[in-house]
Design an enzyme around this catalytic site. Structure first.
Site, PDB file in Angstrom:
ATOM      1  CG  PHE A  29      -0.825   9.081   7.341  1.00  0.00           C
ATOM      2  CD1 PHE A  29      -0.680   7.728   7.565  1.00  0.00           C
ATOM      3  CD2 PHE A  29       0.017   9.942   8.025  1.00  0.00           C
ATOM      4  CE1 PHE A  29       0.271   7.233   8.458  1.00  0.00           C
ATOM      5  CE2 PHE A  29       0.979   9.477   8.921  1.00  0.00           C
ATOM      6  CZ  PHE A  29       1.106   8.113   9.128  1.00  0.00           C
ATOM      7  CE1 TYR A  76      -6.794  -4.486   6.307  1.00  0.00           C
ATOM      8  CE2 TYR A  76      -5.234  -2.721   6.633  1.00  0.00           C
ATOM      9  CZ  TYR A  76      -6.326  -3.240   5.982  1.00  0.00           C
ATOM     10  OH  TYR A  76      -6.957  -2.506   5.011  1.00  0.00           O
ATOM     11  CB  SER A 117       3.367   5.493   7.436  1.00  0.00           C
ATOM     12  OG  SER A 117       2.981   5.417   6.072  1.00  0.00           O
ATOM     13  CG  ASN A 163       2.993   4.444   1.984  1.00  0.00           C
ATOM     14  OD1 ASN A 163       3.811   4.107   1.136  1.00  0.00           O
ATOM     15  ND2 ASN A 163       2.251   3.579   2.653  1.00  0.00           N
ATOM     16  CB  THR A 164       3.788  10.509   5.286  1.00  0.00           C
ATOM     17  OG1 THR A 164       2.411  10.082   5.244  1.00  0.00           O
ATOM     18  CG2 THR A 164       3.840  12.006   5.522  1.00  0.00           C
ATOM     19  CG  ASN A 198      -0.373   0.718   2.417  1.00  0.00           C
ATOM     20  OD1 ASN A 198      -0.402   1.950   2.516  1.00  0.00           O
ATOM     21  ND2 ASN A 198       0.167  -0.050   3.356  1.00  0.00           N
ATOM     22  CE  LYS A 243       2.098  -0.125  13.036  1.00  0.00           C
ATOM     23  NZ  LYS A 243       0.722  -0.307  12.533  1.00  0.00           N
ATOM     24  CG  ASN A 275       3.900   1.122   9.681  1.00  0.00           C
ATOM     25  OD1 ASN A 275       3.245   0.648   8.757  1.00  0.00           O
ATOM     26  ND2 ASN A 275       3.593   2.276  10.250  1.00  0.00           N
TER      27      ASN A 275
END
Length: 355
Positions: free
Chosen positions: A113, A313, A172, A174-175, A109, A212, A241
């Site tokens: 966010f 998840y 994360s 992705n940021t 993914n 995290k 993560n």
């Protein structure tokens, strides 16, 4: 059983559409329920001032906007973590941004966010029935913000009166620049801001604050993070993560997509860093193990590597909503096999042996 049978139909849809339909079904009360199921008493433990009936929870990312936590708890989860929520609503990265790798039991993914913001999420949390189960809130910073510590403080202020614990997400991939906040200097400043915000709204009795972290840390980076966490009196850590690594074993057609990899390929690296974290903390800090858990045996390995609790998840996408209860039941069977009277007896027993 009917929910599990729906999985092939959901997999005919693109991943993000399938996810939205699942969240909407659970939020409308249309999901399955474990009914009067009572977990094995040996699985229960008290952490962060909370009583967890068993160790298995649902990780952040599933219920980003706090829409479906009640339905997710009915699946048998001991706890659900909502978010990641940012102060301002954020659309995230352009679609497509979620990719299945079914041959690998994995997902990539690069959501970024995407969420409807703290105000909307907090309003939903404010309406929850606290007797239904434990709900944590995962908070992050908006993309491009110049003072990220202010965003995290805002997240804590908004959720501290409403959530059972709060997770600070600096991991994360992705940021842009987010993982740089794991460096000791920025991390210390950020955690102090989070603690001050909690004190402002709940005094000395606020919810636990957890950090995290990423699985892509070298030993020196991990040592620095753990040092700050211990110095600042943070209540626990979530390990880990998604990863930016791409194992050579990946077979899925989407294996080259940019983003964070989760699922089965993450199990070994995330378990290794979990064990290192347990050793560095001396077993004195509760850890939540995340990454590639798809069975009771996998969850048991995480616990023996140092996790007091576990989250999943990605495996739900491939194995269905009944997986949460199955894992908890399998954990009870494994404790019985090993002659243990409590899950706490096996936490970290193999932390020194995990590769």
């Amino acid at each position: 059983m009917l929910a599990d049978l729906a999985l092939p139909l959901l997999r005919c849809l693109d991943p993000e559409t399938a996810h939205r339909l699942t969240v909407r079904a659970l939020s409308a009360g249309l999901g399955p329920s474990t009914g009067g199921w009572v977990p094995d008493a040996r699985l229960g433990q008290s952490l962060f001032g909370l009583r967890f009936p068993h160790p298995v929870g649902i990780a952040a990312g599933f219920d980003k906007d706090a829409e479906a936590f009640a339905g997710a708890l009915k699946l048998g989860a001991a706890f659900v973590e909502v978010g990641t929520m940012t102060p301002r609503p954020q659309p995230g990265n352009p679609r497509p941004r979620l990719f299945r790798l079914p041959e690998d039991g994995a997902v990539i993914n690069r959501n970024g966010f995407n969420n409807s913001g703290l105000e909307a999420g907090a309003a939903r949390l404010a309406r929850r029935d606290r007797t239904q189960g434990i709900v944590g809130a995962n908070v992050g910073a908006n993309k491009g913000v110049e003072t990220p510590e202010s965003d995290y403080a805002a997240g804590v202020r908004a959720t501290a009166p409403l959530a059972d614990y709060i997770t600070i997400n600096v991991s994360s991939p992705n940021t842009p620049g987010l993982r740089d906040l794991q460096a000791p200097g920025p991390l210390r400043e950020l955690l102090r801001a989070a603690k001050a915000a909690r004190k402002d709204v709940t005094g000395e009795t606020g919810p636990a604050i957890l950090l995290k972290i990423a699985p892509d840390l070298d030993d020196a980076q991990l040592e620095g993070i753990v040092g700050v966490v211990l110095d600042e009196g943070i209540d626990g850590m979530i390990v880990s993560n998604t990863t930016i690594a791409r194992p050579a074993s990946l077979k899925g057609a989407s294996k080259g997509e940019t983003g964070g990899l989760s699922g089965a390929p993450l199990f070994e690296p995330s378990t290794a860093i979990l064990a290192k974290t347990y050793r560095l903390t001396g077993g004195k800090l509760p850890l939540i193990g995340v990454g590639g858990i798809d069975s009771g045996a996998a969850a048991y390995t995480k616990i023996k590597a140092g996790a007091s609790l576990v989250q999943l998840y990605t495996a739900l996408i491939y194995k269905g909503p009944g997986l949460v209860r199955r894992i908890a039941e399998e954990l009870g069977t494994l404790l019985e096999r090993d002659g243990c009277s409590s899950v706490t007896e096996v936490i970290g027993v193999e932390a020194g042996a995990t590769p």
